[in-house]
Design an enzyme around this catalytic site. Structure first.
Site, PDB file in Angstrom:
ATOM      1  N   CYS A 113       0.841  -1.199   0.000  1.00 51.06           N
ATOM      2  CA  CYS A 113       0.000   0.000   0.000  1.00 51.06           C
ATOM      3  C   CYS A 113       0.877   1.250   0.000  1.00 51.06           C
ATOM      4  O   CYS A 113       2.019   1.231   0.465  1.00 51.06           O
ATOM      5  CB  CYS A 113      -0.874  -0.026   1.253  1.00 51.06           C
ATOM      6  SG  CYS A 113      -1.885   1.434   1.504  1.00 51.06           S
ATOM      7  N   HIS A 128       0.602  -3.724   6.324  1.00 52.09           N
ATOM      8  CA  HIS A 128      -0.571  -3.521   7.191  1.00 52.09           C
ATOM      9  C   HIS A 128      -1.857  -3.915   6.478  1.00 52.09           C
ATOM     10  O   HIS A 128      -2.939  -3.568   6.925  1.00 52.09           O
ATOM     11  CB  HIS A 128      -0.648  -2.042   7.608  1.00 52.09           C
ATOM     12  CG  HIS A 128      -0.831  -1.143   6.432  1.00 52.09           C
ATOM     13  ND1 HIS A 128       0.201  -0.790   5.607  1.00 52.09           N
ATOM     14  CD2 HIS A 128      -1.944  -0.573   5.909  1.00 52.09           C
ATOM     15  CE1 HIS A 128      -0.252  -0.033   4.626  1.00 52.09           C
ATOM     16  NE2 HIS A 128      -1.562   0.112   4.779  1.00 52.09           N
ATOM     17  N   CYS A 135      -7.014  -2.922   3.939  1.00 52.22           N
ATOM     18  CA  CYS A 135      -6.785  -1.475   3.866  1.00 52.22           C
ATOM     19  C   CYS A 135      -7.481  -0.838   2.674  1.00 52.22           C
ATOM     20  O   CYS A 135      -8.475  -0.145   2.829  1.00 52.22           O
ATOM     21  CB  CYS A 135      -5.293  -1.138   3.855  1.00 52.22           C
ATOM     22  SG  CYS A 135      -5.001   0.646   3.884  1.00 52.22           S
TER      23      CYS A 135
HETATM   24  N1  APR Z   1      -3.133  13.345 -11.112  1.00 50.07           N
HETATM   25  C1  APR Z   1      -3.869  12.208 -11.214  1.00 50.07           C
HETATM   26  N2  APR Z   1      -3.455  11.006 -10.755  1.00 50.07           N
HETATM   27  C2  APR Z   1      -2.252  10.949 -10.157  1.00 50.07           C
HETATM   28  C3  APR Z   1      -1.423  12.089 -10.007  1.00 50.07           C
HETATM   29  C4  APR Z   1      -1.911  13.323 -10.514  1.00 50.07           C
HETATM   30  N3  APR Z   1      -1.193  14.447 -10.420  1.00 50.07           N
HETATM   31  N4  APR Z   1      -0.295  11.710  -9.369  1.00 50.07           N
HETATM   32  C5  APR Z   1      -0.409  10.385  -9.118  1.00 50.07           C
HETATM   33  N5  APR Z   1      -1.589   9.937  -9.610  1.00 50.07           N
HETATM   34  C6  APR Z   1      -2.120   8.555  -9.538  1.00 50.07           C
HETATM   35  C7  APR Z   1      -1.096   7.472  -9.792  1.00 50.07           C
HETATM   36  O1  APR Z   1      -0.932   7.230 -11.175  1.00 50.07           O
HETATM   37  C8  APR Z   1      -1.745   6.271  -9.074  1.00 50.07           C
HETATM   38  O2  APR Z   1      -2.594   5.535  -9.949  1.00 50.07           O
HETATM   39  O3  APR Z   1      -2.571   8.332  -8.205  1.00 50.07           O
HETATM   40  C9  APR Z   1      -2.588   6.913  -7.965  1.00 50.07           C
HETATM   41  C10 APR Z   1      -2.066   6.651  -6.536  1.00 50.07           C
HETATM   42  O4  APR Z   1      -2.211   5.303  -6.296  1.00 50.07           O
HETATM   43  P1  APR Z   1      -1.223   4.409  -5.390  1.00 50.07           P
HETATM   44  O5  APR Z   1       0.155   4.956  -5.456  1.00 50.07           O
HETATM   45  O6  APR Z   1      -1.483   2.980  -5.767  1.00 50.07           O
HETATM   46  O7  APR Z   1      -1.726   4.708  -3.901  1.00 50.07           O
HETATM   47  P2  APR Z   1      -2.876   3.994  -3.008  1.00 50.07           P
HETATM   48  O8  APR Z   1      -2.302   2.811  -2.309  1.00 50.07           O
HETATM   49  O9  APR Z   1      -4.104   3.870  -3.838  1.00 50.07           O
HETATM   50  O10 APR Z   1      -3.067   5.124  -1.891  1.00 50.07           O
HETATM   51  C11 APR Z   1      -3.494   6.439  -2.228  1.00 50.07           C
HETATM   52  O11 APR Z   1      -4.430   6.866  -0.077  1.00 50.07           O
HETATM   53  O12 APR Z   1      -4.460   5.681   1.909  1.00 50.07           O
HETATM   54  C12 APR Z   1      -3.825   6.676   1.196  1.00 50.07           C
HETATM   55  O13 APR Z   1      -1.550   6.617   2.006  1.00 50.07           O
HETATM   56  C13 APR Z   1      -2.371   6.354   0.904  1.00 50.07           C
HETATM   57  O14 APR Z   1      -1.880   8.591   0.266  1.00 50.07           O
HETATM   58  C14 APR Z   1      -2.125   7.301  -0.242  1.00 50.07           C
HETATM   59  C15 APR Z   1      -3.454   7.309  -1.004  1.00 50.07           C
HETATM   60 ZN    ZN Z   2      -2.883   1.049   3.531  1.00 50.04          ZN
END
Ligand code: APR
Ligand code: ZN
Length: 384
Positions: free
Chosen positions: A46, A67, A173
């Protein structure tokens, strides 16, 4: 502090400030009163794990990362009543104390007595020690990037044996956070115009939740064509490239603004643009977590004048014991295609590459599996 040592050395993916990620042999303490030993079968990677590795949320303690996990109960401590050896379980990373005012008022996700955020068990101990007998902390009180964990009973949620372990891991999560943001935090009514910014594990879960409650249209925004394709498969009716389209202008022009705008990245610039995406009376929901101490700027006149709201959302405002089995049953009933979130299923030792791919925004949710447990998985997916 002395931790009673059990006899079980296990490989774990640890993070030490200054030394980065490592694979270490650790030992697990004894299954004391109120504790449950769970053999991990699958654990998701995550973005919150990445926040720790990247120093967004500093920790000066050595941690076992992870987690978001499922497993099978191996041993129960004295006084444990609701869980039996052999139960299939999902671990909840926000183990509520069950005694504080917020728990008593049904808001377990706001529990003020939990020790999960201190990365300890309820008595302040760590469960894990390294080879020298020094404490190694379990991230969010779980530390699932290993073979077996010791956790409090309130972190252990029994689910159907039919539920594939990989899917169960996601319920720990991302799915509970994302679907919960829709049904608990925002209580989205049928027919609402909804936009989701960021289509990682959390954002895609929000999209599935929006489809479940009948939001329409469901507009997905990401930078990655791969993520947008899966968003469409999971229920998005419109997909937009955030780097190609002026999203607030598009939403205002085509829909008069969104009733709900979900941020699932944790990026300040995106958070600041949420109010301009909303219709009068609309709500922005902050699901993505920013680095600690970050600040965002808003136009308070617009918020007050247009009756717009900003809702904070931690863990999808979920009561794990109520919501996780419900989500598992919705998957088994074919109403939440959670297996579509799963990308590579790979060995625990691949954690570092999985975190690199997450940082680069490549691929779907990685699932890590402890050595020797691959045969027990139930969903056929590509392996890494
Ligand atoms: N505009 C649009 N999409 C974006 C941008 C942007 N500027 N920057 C990043 N992304 C997209 C990425 O391409 C990715 O698909 O945001 C997504 C983020 O997904 P993950 O990295 O897989 O994160 P995730 O585990 O889904 O968590 C997202 O939620 O719980 C919280 O801590 C966690 O801050 C994190 C968020
Ligand atoms: Zn998480």
């Amino acid at each position: 502090m002395t931790v009673p040592l059990g006899s079980m050395p296990a490989a774990a993916i640890t993070f030490r400030q200054g030394a980065g990620l490592g694979i270490e042999l650790i030992r697990l303490g004894e299954t004391g009163p109120g504790l449950v030993r769970v053999d991990i079968k699958a654990t998701g990677v995550c973005h919150s794990d990445l926040h720790i590795v990247d120093g967004d949320w500093p920790t000066d303690r050595p941690l076992v990362l992870g987690h978001e996990a499922s497993g099978v109960v191996a041993e129960i401590g004295a006084g444990v009543r609701d869980v039996q050896v052999g139960d299939h379980v999902v671990l909840s990373w926000f183990a509520p104390c069950g005694r504080c005012v917020t728990c008593a008022s049904g808001q377990a996700w706001l529990c003020s007595g939990t020790t999960a955020i201190d990365n300890t068990l309820p008595d302040g101990s760590t469960g894990f020690t390294d080879d020298d007998g020094l404490e190694v902390w379990p991230y969010l009180g779980l530390g699932t990037f290993t073979d077996s964990v010791l956790v409090p009973e309130s972190a252990v949620i029994v689910v159907s044996d039919e539920l594939p372990f990989e899917v169960g891991a996601l319920l720990g999560c991302s799915v509970t956070t994302g679907v919960g943001a829709v049904v608990n935090t925002a209580s989205v009514p049928v027919g609402s115009v909804a936009v989701v910014i960021g289509c990682g594990g959390v954002g895609l879960s929000i999209i599935m939740g929006l489809k479940l409650v009948g939001a329409n249209p469901i507009i997905a925004v990401d930078l990655s064509a791969e993520k947008l394709a899966i968003a469409e498969e999971l229920g998005a009716t419109v997909v937009l490239r955030g780097d190609e389209v002026d999203v607030p202008a598009h939403l205002q022009e085509h829909y008069g603004g969104a009733d709900f705008a979900f941020e699932a990245i944790g990026r300040i610039a995106t958070i600041e643009s949420l109010p301009s995406m909303l219709s009068a009376g609309g709500s922005a929901v902050l699901v993505g977590m920013t680095p600690v101490g970050a600040r965002a700027s808003i136009d308070p006149f617009d918020l007050a004048d247009q009756g717009k709201s900003i809702l904070g959302c931690n863990y999808g405002s979920s009561v794990a014991k109520r919501d996780i089995p419900r989500l598992a049953d919705l998957y088994l009933a074919g109403l939440l295609p959670l297996d579509k979130l799963i990308g590579l299923v790979r060995p625990l030792s691949d954690a570092s590459s999985a975190l690199d791919e997450l940082r680069a925004g490549v691929g779907l949710r990685s699932i890590l599996v402890p050595a020797g447990r691959e045969e027990e998985l139930q969903v056929a997916r590509p392996t890494g």
